[in-house]
Scaffold this motif. Structure first.
Motif, PDB file in Angstrom:
ATOM      1  N   LYS A   5       1.460  -1.097   0.085  1.00 40.93           N
ATOM      2  CA  LYS A   5       0.144   0.060  -0.583  1.00 40.93           C
ATOM      3  C   LYS A   5       0.962   1.402  -0.657  1.00 40.93           C
ATOM      4  O   LYS A   5       0.531   1.991  -0.848  1.00 40.93           O
ATOM      5  N   LEU A   6       2.091   1.166   0.937  1.00 42.01           N
ATOM      6  CA  LEU A   6       3.043   2.434   0.499  1.00 42.01           C
ATOM      7  C   LEU A   6       2.973   2.392  -0.767  1.00 42.01           C
ATOM      8  O   LEU A   6       3.512   3.770  -1.015  1.00 42.01           O
ATOM      9  N   SER A   7       3.889   1.350  -0.405  1.00 37.91           N
ATOM     10  CA  SER A   7       4.453   1.494  -3.095  1.00 37.91           C
ATOM     11  C   SER A   7       3.939   1.929  -3.404  1.00 37.91           C
ATOM     12  O   SER A   7       3.820   3.003  -4.597  1.00 37.91           O
ATOM     13  N   ARG A   8       2.132   1.601  -3.809  1.00 35.52           N
ATOM     14  CA  ARG A   8       0.823   1.880  -3.916  1.00 35.52           C
ATOM     15  C   ARG A   8       0.725   3.638  -4.549  1.00 35.52           C
ATOM     16  O   ARG A   8       0.991   4.149  -5.321  1.00 35.52           O
ATOM     17  N   PHE A   9       1.184   4.385  -2.846  1.00 35.22           N
ATOM     18  CA  PHE A   9       0.496   5.571  -1.806  1.00 35.22           C
ATOM     19  C   PHE A   9       1.994   6.480  -2.973  1.00 35.22           C
ATOM     20  O   PHE A   9       1.638   7.377  -4.254  1.00 35.22           O
ATOM     21  N   PHE A  10       2.989   5.536  -3.080  1.00 39.37           N
ATOM     22  CA  PHE A  10       4.424   6.450  -3.822  1.00 39.37           C
ATOM     23  C   PHE A  10       4.212   6.483  -4.811  1.00 39.37           C
ATOM     24  O   PHE A  10       5.262   7.267  -6.139  1.00 39.37           O
ATOM     25  N   GLY A  11       4.066   5.045  -5.504  1.00 36.54           N
ATOM     26  CA  GLY A  11       4.263   5.031  -7.287  1.00 36.54           C
ATOM     27  C   GLY A  11       5.755   4.289  -7.275  1.00 36.54           C
ATOM     28  O   GLY A  11       5.997   4.107  -7.956  1.00 36.54           O
ATOM     29  N   GLY A  12       6.089   3.336  -6.284  1.00 35.64           N
ATOM     30  CA  GLY A  12       7.180   3.174  -6.165  1.00 35.64           C
ATOM     31  C   GLY A  12       7.765   2.661  -5.080  1.00 35.64           C
ATOM     32  O   GLY A  12       7.031   3.458  -4.272  1.00 35.64           O
ATOM     33  N   SER A  13       8.862   2.254  -4.544  1.00 34.45           N
ATOM     34  CA  SER A  13       9.405   2.002  -3.120  1.00 34.45           C
ATOM     35  C   SER A  13       9.792   3.580  -2.739  1.00 34.45           C
ATOM     36  O   SER A  13       9.879   4.723  -3.564  1.00 34.45           O
ATOM     37  N   PRO A  14       9.407   3.790  -1.443  1.00 34.82           N
ATOM     38  CA  PRO A  14       9.413   4.924  -0.694  1.00 34.82           C
ATOM     39  C   PRO A  14      10.490   5.104  -1.125  1.00 34.82           C
ATOM     40  O   PRO A  14      10.928   6.285  -1.153  1.00 34.82           O
ATOM     41  N   GLY A  15      11.530   4.828  -0.668  1.00 30.22           N
ATOM     42  CA  GLY A  15      13.225   5.164   0.161  1.00 30.22           C
ATOM     43  C   GLY A  15      13.703   6.065  -1.496  1.00 30.22           C
ATOM     44  O   GLY A  15      14.041   7.172  -0.994  1.00 30.22           O
ATOM     45  N   PRO A  16      13.966   5.334  -2.924  1.00 25.85           N
ATOM     46  CA  PRO A  16      14.358   6.137  -4.334  1.00 25.85           C
ATOM     47  C   PRO A  16      13.212   7.363  -4.432  1.00 25.85           C
ATOM     48  O   PRO A  16      13.363   7.905  -5.342  1.00 25.85           O
ATOM     49  N   VAL A  17      11.789   6.990  -4.413  1.00 20.95           N
ATOM     50  CA  VAL A  17      10.526   7.832  -4.311  1.00 20.95           C
ATOM     51  C   VAL A  17      11.074   9.424  -3.313  1.00 20.95           C
ATOM     52  O   VAL A  17      11.827   9.647  -4.447  1.00 20.95           O
ATOM     53  N   ILE A  18      11.303   9.408  -2.260  1.00 22.32           N
ATOM     54  CA  ILE A  18      12.183  10.606  -2.124  1.00 22.32           C
ATOM     55  C   ILE A  18      13.438  10.823  -2.157  1.00 22.32           C
ATOM     56  O   ILE A  18      13.173  12.090  -2.089  1.00 22.32           O
ATOM     57  N   LEU A  19      14.013  10.598  -2.215  1.00 23.70           N
ATOM     58  CA  LEU A  19      15.526  10.657  -2.884  1.00 23.70           C
ATOM     59  C   LEU A  19      15.430  12.011  -3.931  1.00 23.70           C
ATOM     60  O   LEU A  19      16.242  12.617  -4.577  1.00 23.70           O
ATOM     61  N   ARG A  20      14.297  10.901  -4.989  1.00 23.95           N
ATOM     62  CA  ARG A  20      14.031  12.063  -6.416  1.00 23.95           C
ATOM     63  C   ARG A  20      13.274  13.013  -5.969  1.00 23.95           C
ATOM     64  O   ARG A  20      13.425  14.217  -6.728  1.00 23.95           O
ATOM     65  N   LEU A  21      12.513  12.472  -4.805  1.00 21.77           N
ATOM     66  CA  LEU A  21      11.932  14.283  -4.895  1.00 21.77           C
ATOM     67  C   LEU A  21      12.880  15.245  -4.182  1.00 21.77           C
ATOM     68  O   LEU A  21      12.924  16.664  -4.695  1.00 21.77           O
ATOM     69  N   ALA A  22      13.744  14.749  -3.744  1.00 20.86           N
ATOM     70  CA  ALA A  22      14.802  15.917  -2.542  1.00 20.86           C
ATOM     71  C   ALA A  22      16.287  16.206  -3.564  1.00 20.86           C
ATOM     72  O   ALA A  22      15.364  17.541  -3.704  1.00 20.86           O
ATOM     73  N   GLY A  23      16.037  15.690  -4.336  1.00 23.52           N
ATOM     74  CA  GLY A  23      16.745  16.225  -5.918  1.00 23.52           C
ATOM     75  C   GLY A  23      15.999  16.863  -7.079  1.00 23.52           C
ATOM     76  O   GLY A  23      16.432  18.223  -7.007  1.00 23.52           O
ATOM     77  N   LEU A  24      15.038  16.773  -7.101  1.00 20.74           N
ATOM     78  CA  LEU A  24      13.953  17.693  -7.703  1.00 20.74           C
ATOM     79  C   LEU A  24      14.267  18.831  -7.303  1.00 20.74           C
ATOM     80  O   LEU A  24      13.963  20.491  -7.763  1.00 20.74           O
ATOM     81  N   SER A  25      14.148  18.676  -6.021  1.00 23.47           N
ATOM     82  CA  SER A  25      13.494  19.956  -5.352  1.00 23.47           C
ATOM     83  C   SER A  25      14.882  21.118  -5.200  1.00 23.47           C
ATOM     84  O   SER A  25      14.683  22.329  -4.859  1.00 23.47           O
ATOM     85  N   VAL A  26      15.690  20.274  -5.095  1.00 25.85           N
ATOM     86  CA  VAL A  26      17.163  21.070  -4.980  1.00 25.85           C
ATOM     87  C   VAL A  26      17.225  21.465  -6.561  1.00 25.85           C
ATOM     88  O   VAL A  26      18.285  23.137  -6.421  1.00 25.85           O
ATOM     89  N   VAL A  27      16.472  21.125  -7.430  1.00 23.62           N
ATOM     90  CA  VAL A  27      17.189  21.738  -8.885  1.00 23.62           C
ATOM     91  C   VAL A  27      16.096  22.675  -8.677  1.00 23.62           C
ATOM     92  O   VAL A  27      16.378  23.885  -9.880  1.00 23.62           O
ATOM     93  N   VAL A  28      14.481  22.747  -8.529  1.00 22.46           N
ATOM     94  CA  VAL A  28      14.080  23.993  -8.628  1.00 22.46           C
ATOM     95  C   VAL A  28      14.277  25.434  -7.686  1.00 22.46           C
ATOM     96  O   VAL A  28      14.171  26.212  -8.447  1.00 22.46           O
ATOM     97  N   GLY A  29      14.726  24.876  -6.833  1.00 28.53           N
ATOM     98  CA  GLY A  29      15.050  26.035  -5.851  1.00 28.53           C
ATOM     99  C   GLY A  29      16.345  26.670  -6.948  1.00 28.53           C
ATOM    100  O   GLY A  29      16.531  27.777  -6.810  1.00 28.53           O
ATOM    101  N   ILE A  30      17.083  25.405  -7.351  1.00 26.48           N
ATOM    102  CA  ILE A  30      18.308  26.654  -7.801  1.00 26.48           C
ATOM    103  C   ILE A  30      17.720  27.017  -9.152  1.00 26.48           C
ATOM    104  O   ILE A  30      18.145  28.867  -9.110  1.00 26.48           O
ATOM    105  N   VAL A  31      16.671  26.466 -10.110  1.00 28.28           N
ATOM    106  CA  VAL A  31      16.227  27.757 -11.295  1.00 28.28           C
ATOM    107  C   VAL A  31      15.534  29.217 -10.685  1.00 28.28           C
ATOM    108  O   VAL A  31      15.740  29.884 -11.351  1.00 28.28           O
ATOM    109  N   LEU A  32      14.450  28.893  -9.313  1.00 30.87           N
ATOM    110  CA  LEU A  32      13.797  29.704  -8.889  1.00 30.87           C
ATOM    111  C   LEU A  32      14.704  30.976  -8.444  1.00 30.87           C
ATOM    112  O   LEU A  32      14.493  31.734  -8.623  1.00 30.87           O
ATOM    113  N   SER A  33      15.914  30.138  -7.628  1.00 36.90           N
ATOM    114  CA  SER A  33      16.914  31.626  -6.704  1.00 36.90           C
ATOM    115  C   SER A  33      17.773  32.549  -8.340  1.00 36.90           C
ATOM    116  O   SER A  33      17.969  32.851  -8.261  1.00 36.90           O
ATOM    117  N   ALA A  34      17.289  31.416  -9.488  1.00 33.81           N
ATOM    118  CA  ALA A  34      18.640  32.042 -10.284  1.00 33.81           C
ATOM    119  C   ALA A  34      17.521  33.112 -10.957  1.00 33.81           C
ATOM    120  O   ALA A  34      17.794  34.009 -12.060  1.00 33.81           O
TER     121      ALA A  34
END
Length: 92
Positions: A5-34
């Motif tokens: 159920k947790l994997s279904r909610f996250f759309g995959g294994s929770p660990g990698p999904v959270i890491l991808r979201l964190a990485g994407l957040s950093v990239v978006v933060g850099i773009v917004l700061s620019a």
């Protein structure tokens, strides 16, 4: 909560999904700061946008109500007169 159920909610294994979201957040933060956008500015823009939509909605309701009342001053009396004439005809 089971793992499936947790994997279904996250759309995959929770660990990698959270890491991808964190990485994407950093990239978006850099773009917004620019673009010289900061969290407070974004919050202000979003609340201002919602507030303008809110006021436009009430302006539209006011506009519609005004035209409704204007038209009702003519339409309802004519309708009432026609209904009364029709009722008078059916009784005879």
């Amino acid at each position: 909560m089971s793992d499936s159920k947790l994997s279904r909610f996250f759309g995959g294994s929770p660990g990698p999904v959270i890491l991808r979201l964190a990485g994407l957040s950093v990239v978006v933060g850099i773009v917004l700061s620019a673009l010289n956008l900061h969290p407070r500015q974004l919050l202000y823009y979003i609340t201002s946008f919602i507030q303008r939509i809110y006021y436009m909605g009430f302006d539209a309701i006011h506009w519609a109500l005004e035209y409704f009342l204007l038209g009702a001053l003519i339409v309802f009396p004519i309708w009432l007169i026609l209904r009364l004439l029709k009722v008078g005809r059916n009784e005879r």
